[in-house]
Every structure is written in structure tokens, then in C-alpha cells.
Design a protein around this motif. Structure first.
Motif, PDB file in Angstrom:
ATOM      1  N   MET A 123       0.829  -1.202   0.000  1.00  0.00           N
ATOM      2  CA  MET A 123       0.000   0.000   0.000  1.00  0.00           C
ATOM      3  C   MET A 123       0.866   1.257   0.000  1.00  0.00           C
ATOM      4  O   MET A 123       0.544   2.236  -0.683  1.00  0.00           O
ATOM      5  N   GLU A 165       0.767   4.044  -2.990  1.00  0.00           N
ATOM      6  CA  GLU A 165       0.493   5.465  -2.805  1.00  0.00           C
ATOM      7  C   GLU A 165       1.597   6.304  -3.432  1.00  0.00           C
ATOM      8  O   GLU A 165       1.317   7.352  -4.043  1.00  0.00           O
ATOM      9  N   LYS A 166       2.840   5.860  -3.315  1.00  0.00           N
ATOM     10  CA  LYS A 166       3.953   6.596  -3.913  1.00  0.00           C
ATOM     11  C   LYS A 166       3.783   6.690  -5.438  1.00  0.00           C
ATOM     12  O   LYS A 166       4.118   7.702  -6.049  1.00  0.00           O
ATOM     13  N   ASN A 174       0.905   6.377  -7.080  1.00  0.00           N
ATOM     14  CA  ASN A 174      -0.458   6.758  -7.450  1.00  0.00           C
ATOM     15  C   ASN A 174      -1.200   5.593  -8.094  1.00  0.00           C
ATOM     16  O   ASN A 174      -1.860   5.739  -9.139  1.00  0.00           O
ATOM     17  N   THR A 223      -3.470   1.664  -7.323  1.00  0.00           N
ATOM     18  CA  THR A 223      -4.342   0.957  -6.391  1.00  0.00           C
ATOM     19  C   THR A 223      -3.717  -0.409  -6.118  1.00  0.00           C
ATOM     20  O   THR A 223      -3.458  -1.160  -7.071  1.00  0.00           O
ATOM     21  N   LEU A 279      -4.516   4.541   5.489  1.00  0.00           N
ATOM     22  CA  LEU A 279      -3.918   4.483   4.171  1.00  0.00           C
ATOM     23  C   LEU A 279      -4.790   3.658   3.228  1.00  0.00           C
ATOM     24  O   LEU A 279      -5.024   4.072   2.072  1.00  0.00           O
ATOM     25  N   GLU A 280      -5.265   2.524   3.676  1.00  0.00           N
ATOM     26  CA  GLU A 280      -6.124   1.680   2.851  1.00  0.00           C
ATOM     27  C   GLU A 280      -7.389   2.429   2.440  1.00  0.00           C
ATOM     28  O   GLU A 280      -7.848   2.344   1.290  1.00  0.00           O
ATOM     29  N   ARG A 289      -7.728   5.667   2.110  1.00  0.00           N
ATOM     30  CA  ARG A 289      -7.372   6.688   1.102  1.00  0.00           C
ATOM     31  C   ARG A 289      -7.210   6.058  -0.278  1.00  0.00           C
ATOM     32  O   ARG A 289      -7.660   6.621  -1.288  1.00  0.00           O
ATOM     33  N   LEU A 290      -6.569   4.910  -0.317  1.00  0.00           N
ATOM     34  CA  LEU A 290      -6.280   4.268  -1.608  1.00  0.00           C
ATOM     35  C   LEU A 290      -7.539   3.728  -2.286  1.00  0.00           C
ATOM     36  O   LEU A 290      -7.604   3.650  -3.504  1.00  0.00           O
TER      37      LEU A 290
END
Length: 239
Positions: free
Chosen positions: A146, A150-151, A153, A155, A234-235, A237-238
Motif C-alpha cells: 500500500m 500510494e507513492k 499513485n 491501487t 492508508l487503505e 485513502r487508496l
């Protein structure tokens, strides 16, 4: 912003890990029981919260604040937990177990609590190794995926367990079990205080048990109060 009185003891330790020793001195659980306020935790343990607040205030007047784990990236924190706390547990669990077995065999007749300590620690050993394996094989790789997603961009690929909330809940329950086990061992050992007739091995056992408890508390704090909540955020947001 929440005041110190409104914040949980887990949040206080997250802000400054030196607070862990203050709570430890008063027998307050900052890892598994980190969701309580200072007042709630003190009431549960029949401790004067004023003394705890005074001790915490003393920390602000001193230098030497420890690493701010709350500011670390999640992938770095995962590696830190594995390389320090998981490796420590894998090394010390069999060592302490061997001491506990020997001491119980030699001194168990005069001190029957040693047999109980050996039983509790053997059970804890087995459960913790299984727990560490699950974190390292299932949850931790997903957290690192994850972070990477995020780094970039992207999923992340959805794991078999669908959401991190499922293994996180399981890991937290197992943390509670480990915390209860070491608390029982502390009680059986009279706060890790060896009797006057204790031999060197007997004393080494209790010293190691106390050291293991201290490491376990920090280990669980880093996961329950920092890593897991941030991984769930974080999850979210993703997705």
C-alpha cells in the motif's frame, strides 16, 4: 487539540515514548489498554492521576526525547518492528523457555509458581511465533504494498482477506492475549522479584522475563497505536 487529560495513554506515548516508563512505573497499560485516558486507566488501577500527570510534566523539562516513531513512514516502521522486536522475540523466547524449564525442574517443589510460569511462558512462546509468522507473511507485506502504491499513485492488489481491518482485528486480539499472559507471569513472579534462596539461573530467568515484558509492551504499542491505525487510514485513502 485535545488536552493531556483528554488524550489516551496510547496517544501520550506515541507523542513521546519516554512516557512509557512513567506509565510502567504506575502499572498502567499503554499498549493493549492504550485506548483509555489517563484518568480512566488510573481509576481502573486505583492510582492517583495527579501523580501521573506530575511525572509526565517532568518529561517536558528534560532533553533526550526518543525517536518519534509516529513520524516514520509505514514501510520503515514495519522493517523496524521486524528487525528489532520480531527478531528479539524469536531469539529470546526459546532462551527464556529453557531457563524457565530448568528453574521449574530444580526449584518447582519449593516454589510451585515456577511450574505455572513455565506453563504460561510455553503457551505464550507458541502463540507468539504463530502470531509473528502471520504478521510477516500476510499483513506486513500488504502494508508495504500500500505504501508503494500510494507513492506511485496506484491501487494495490486486494488481498485474499479483502481488508486490512480483518487481520488487524485478529492481531490486536492476539496482542491482548500476549499482554494478559505476561501480566499473569508478572503476578506469579511477584513482579519478577526472586526469593532470597534463588540461584543465579533463577535470577537470570526473572531478569529476562522482565526484559521481555518491556520489549513486548513497546512492540505492541508500535503496532496497536501507530502502525495499524495508519495502515487502515492508508487503505481507506487508496480505495
Amino acid at each position: 487539540m485535545n488536552t493531556v487529560k483528554e488524550r489516551t495513554i496510547g496517544q501520550v506515548v506515541t507523542d513521546d515514548y519516554r512516557a512509557a516508563q512513567v506509565f510502567r512505573n504506575y502499572g498502567l497499560d499503554f499498549c493493549c489498554g492504550g485506548n483509555l485516558t489517563i484518568e480512566e486507566a488510573c481509576e481502573k488501577k486505583n492510582v492517583d492521576p495527579t501523580k501521573v500527570h506530575t511525572a509526565l510534566q517532568g518529561l517536558t523539562d528534560k532533553n533526550g526525547k526518543e525517536d518519534n516513531y509516529d513520524q516514520w513512514s509505514l514501510d520503515f516502521l514495519v522493517d523496524y518492528i521486524v528487525n528489532n522486536h520480531h527478531q528479539f522475540s524469536r531469539k529470546k523466547l526459546p532462551e527464556i523457555g529453557a531457563y524457565a524449564k530448568k528453574v521449574a525442574k530444580v526449584h518447582g517443589e519449593r516454589h510451585p509458581e515456577l511450574t505455572e510460569i513455565y506453563y504460561e511462558f510455553t503457551k505464550l512462546h507458541s502463540e507468539m511465533i504463530n502470531h509473528l509468522d502471520k504478521e510477516e507473511e500476510l499483513l506486513f507485506p500488504y502494508i508495504k504494498e500500500m505504501v508503494e502504491a500510494e507513492k506511485n499513485n496506484e491501487t494495490p492488489e486486494q488481498p485474499d482477506y479483502i481488508s486490512a481491518a480483518n487481520p488487524v482485528s485478529m492481531m490486536e486480539d492476539e496482542h491482548d492475549d500476549a499482554g494478559a499472559a505476561i501480566a499473569k507471569i508478572r503476578e506469579l513472579s511477584n513482579d519478577f522479584t526472586p526469593p532470597e534462596d534463588a540461584c543465579t539461573t533463577y535470577r537470570i530467568l526473572f531478569e529476562n522475563l522482565e526484559g521481555f515484558e518491556k520489549d513486548l509492551h513497546k512492540h505492541v504499542h508500535l503496532e496497536n497505536n501507530i502502525l495499524f491505525p495508519k495502515a487502515l487510514e492508508l487503505e481507506k485513502r487508496l480505495n
